[in-house]
Design a protein around this motif. Sequence first.
Motif: not given
Length: 214
Positions: A144, A139, A161-163, A141-142, A166, A188
């Motif tokens: 940002r 993960e 990852p789809s995140s 996306s943190n 974001d 996405w």
Amino acid sequence: INLSHNLMVGTIPSQLSSLQSLAGLALDNNIFTGAVASVFDSKAKGLRSLTQLYLENNLFTGQLSRNLMVFMTRLEVLDISDNKFSGSIPSFLFNLPKLVVLDLHDNDFTDMPTAFPPNDKLNFLALQKCKFESQEIPEISNLRNLTHLDLSQNRFTGTIPSSIGDMKNMTYLFLAENDFVPGPIPEWLAALTRLEELDLKSTQRTGNVPDFLG
């Protein structure tokens, strides 16, 4: 101090660690060897003022210990790419409060943080050409505020990852030459309206080129 692009050899002199007002150190593009922990660890008397550190394109080895560079709270640019660093990428690097550029590419790192800590400062992250084979991208996306993310040439597996969709400030996204599960170009990606460069070469994409790329 700028000693880059020379033919200097040996290890970094430990005396550098006592320079209390040093703001920038460039030793890149030389033939330095050995570990760097003796200079850039928590026992250093100086280097608290360092904002830019360039060690790329040498022959440094060893792991990045928990004590390495944690005191460099003013560091804005860290480039240790194109060396022989190994082991895990420590999560503390992503907690440095002013770090904007982190370039770790072309090393022998084998493990990434299981999850990246929340970070609104980092803009540039380069992790291409390391040794992350047969792992999925954690993960991410943190982080940002990333505008530049390069994870290419690592043989990552799993899905993209789809995140990442974001991360609205992304302008450069490089995912080439990884072993992702075959599938279409992700929908996405349409949310990343600031993208200027996108590299999905050799990532097993299938189907049609989506209209949103236009």
